[in-house]
Design a protein around this motif. Structure first.
Motif, short mmCIF file in Angstrom:
data_model
loop_
_atom_site.label_atom_id
_atom_site.label_comp_id
_atom_site.label_asym_id
_atom_site.label_seq_id
_atom_site.Cartn_x
_atom_site.Cartn_y
_atom_site.Cartn_z
N ARG A 170 0.85 -1.19 0.00
CA ARG A 170 0.00 0.00 0.00
C ARG A 170 0.88 1.24 0.00
O ARG A 170 2.08 1.14 0.26
CB ARG A 170 -0.84 0.04 1.29
N ASN A 171 0.29 2.40 -0.18
CA ASN A 171 1.09 3.62 -0.07
C ASN A 171 1.65 3.80 1.33
O ASN A 171 2.76 4.29 1.50
CB ASN A 171 0.26 4.85 -0.46
N TRP A 172 0.88 3.42 2.36
CA TRP A 172 1.35 3.62 3.74
C TRP A 172 2.50 2.68 4.10
O TRP A 172 3.26 2.94 5.03
CB TRP A 172 0.22 3.50 4.76
N ASP A 174 4.73 5.41 5.91
CA ASP A 174 4.26 6.76 5.59
C ASP A 174 2.77 6.85 5.90
O ASP A 174 1.93 6.54 5.04
CB ASP A 174 4.53 7.01 4.08
N TRP A 175 2.46 7.25 7.13
CA TRP A 175 1.06 7.34 7.54
C TRP A 175 0.95 8.40 8.64
O TRP A 175 1.57 8.27 9.69
CB TRP A 175 0.56 5.98 8.06
N PRO A 176 0.18 9.46 8.40
CA PRO A 176 0.19 10.59 9.34
C PRO A 176 -0.71 10.40 10.57
O PRO A 176 -0.54 11.09 11.56
CB PRO A 176 -0.31 11.76 8.49
N ASP A 177 -1.67 9.49 10.52
CA ASP A 177 -2.70 9.44 11.56
C ASP A 177 -2.39 8.42 12.64
O ASP A 177 -1.56 7.54 12.46
CB ASP A 177 -4.07 9.13 10.94
N GLU A 178 -3.11 8.55 13.76
CA GLU A 178 -2.86 7.67 14.90
C GLU A 178 -3.38 6.26 14.64
O GLU A 178 -2.82 5.29 15.13
CB GLU A 178 -3.51 8.26 16.16
#
Ligand code: H79
Length: 430
Positions: A355-357, A373-377
């Motif tokens: 995946r992108n993340w 690469d994942w900004p959220d909790e």
């Protein structure tokens, strides 16, 4: 009429034989070893290194064979230290080395008896660097693959020319089958005089994709001489019979970011992707566009999540030294692998497709979620059944997960994040 049907029968038998390649048990074991080890060092080194302008310099500067041959007397790598090269690969966590025995310029980096266009006969250095490297690899327990270019800008029997090498000013004419005999004879030298060879990494067939390369003859010779040797070819097509692994250049498998990979489809063999640290394969003194250690580590992780090995290139200098920008990045990768290698070595691509993340990897009883690469909790994965426990890797701090309809949620508080790769280890029911 009878002659004709006999010929047809023989042709059919030939193609059935080609189709029915059955890898030897030691070859199948070598494939498993290959997948388990995931990370290798690609080395591009040859007379082209002298000009510091990449391995395509002969073609790019439209040099004739006569002009290009004048580089050989200038290639004298007095500081070549195979023990240091192999130790560098090991310190990066690499498990094998793929070395350019012959690139498109046709120059042999070993003592060949087939011509004088080789490191022993044509340079002041006069030493067989393939032998030196092979011995050192054996001493330090690292496997050696041989890169070998089927395309040859130097040999007059490489005729008719393909898509490249048109300025070389070779006499027209030449017998392609004679060239193939020459190539097979050189390969025989490499597979008989240098101990166990882990594989042969072919390149350049794309130059004349529709010529008859008699692949079956070359591949079966290699397998007869060394059954465990893995044959692969960078022809940008689906694998041919007789190949044991499939490689992708500057692309994760199946991602067509490079035009020349347009027609490559993923087969069922072990996979490998290769890339450069800056933009160059052979030494390029002007290219300072170095990828960061973080980017390189993340590429290795993404490759593993794609079920592929990563073959990372260095282009040593003509004096035999390796530039500090490469050394620094390789050490950073090795330090990362020393901590996190259990989530890469011995794994296969995991249950969640890339995946992108980030990606997942798996081994017996474990799934590793690599969050790159994942900004959220909270991260939502496609729902995974059978999770028995979740913790950060390494360290072991507990990670909260929750099963909701259609998803498995993973909570990654800010304090748990790693800027390179936040790894969550899941215990899975067997
Ligand atoms: O050894 C390194 C490169 O020198 C070699 N492969 C790596 C591992 C390499 N050769 N070519 N390429 C990489 C990509 C270039 C492809 C092209 Fe073409 C050659 C573009 C134009 C000429 C092939 C032939 C694709 C289109 C025509």
């Amino acid at each position: 009429m009878r002659m004709k049907s006999l010929a047809l029968l023989l042709a059919l038998a030939g193609s059935v034989r080609a189709q029915s390649y059955r890898p030897a048990p030691e070859n199948l074991a070598a494939r498993q070893w290959f997948e388990d080890n995931r990370f290798g060092m690609f080395i591009h080194w040859g007379v082209y290194s002298v000009l510091g302008d990449g391995e395509w310099v002969m073609n790019n500067r439209q040099m004739t064979v006569a002009e290009y041959e004048r580089l050989a007397p200038r290639f004298d790598p007095e500081q070549f230290d195979p023990a240091a090269w192999v130790a560098l690969a090991k310190s990066a966590g690499m498990r094998y080395i793929t070395f350019t025995t012959k690139h498109h310029d046709g120059f042999a980096m070993w003592r060949t008896s087939r011509n004088h266009w080789n490191i022993v006969d044509a340079t002041p250095y006069r030493k067989d660097v393939v032998k030196m490297l092979a011995e050192e690899c054996r001493r330090q327990g690292i496997k050696l693959f041989l890169y070998h270019s089927q395309l040859d800008w130097h040999n007059p029997d490489y005729f008719p020319l393909g898509q490249t090498g048109h300025a070389s000013d070779r006499p027209p004419g030449g017998d392609f089958n004679k060239y193939l005999d020459f190539m097979n004879a050189q390969l025989r030298e490499l597979l008989t005089g240098y101990g166990p060879i882990a594989g042969v990494w072919f390149d350049g067939m794309w130059d004349k994709p529709d010529a008859d390369w008699h692949l079956e003859k070359t591949y079966s010779m290699i397998h007869a001489l060394q059954p465990a040797a893995l044959v692969g070819s960078n022809h940008h097509r689906a694998p041919y019979p007789g190949e044991d692994f499939q490689m992708f250049e500057k692309d994760l498998p199946g991602q067509h970011t490079q035009e020349f990979n347009g027609t490559s489809t993923i087969g069922s063999l072990p996979l490998e992707t290769c890339d450069t640290i800056n933009g160059a394969w052979g030494y390029n003194s002007k290219d300072t566009h170095f990828k960061s250690s973080r980017e390189l580590i993340q590429y290795l992780v993404r490759a593993a999540g794609d079920n592929a090995n990563f073959l990372l290139n260095i282009g040593p200098k003509p004096d035999g030294t390796i530039q500090p920008e490469f050394v620094e990045r390789l050490h950073a990768m090795g330090a990362w692998l020393a901590r996190n290698g259990d989530t890469i070595y011995g794994t296969r691509g995991g249950p969640v497709p890339p995946r992108n993340w980030g990606v997942t990897t798996r081994k017996a009883g474990k799934v590793y979620v690599h969050v790159l690469d994942w900004p959220d909790e909270v991260l939502a994965l496609p729902r995974l059944e059978g999770i028995r426990g979740a913790r950060l890797f390494p360290g072991g701090a507990k990670v909260e997960t929750a099963q909701v309809p259609g998803a498995t949620l993973v909570r990654l508080p800010a304090g748990a994040r790693d800027p390179v790769d936040t790894i969550v280890e899941l215990d899975m029911a067997e």
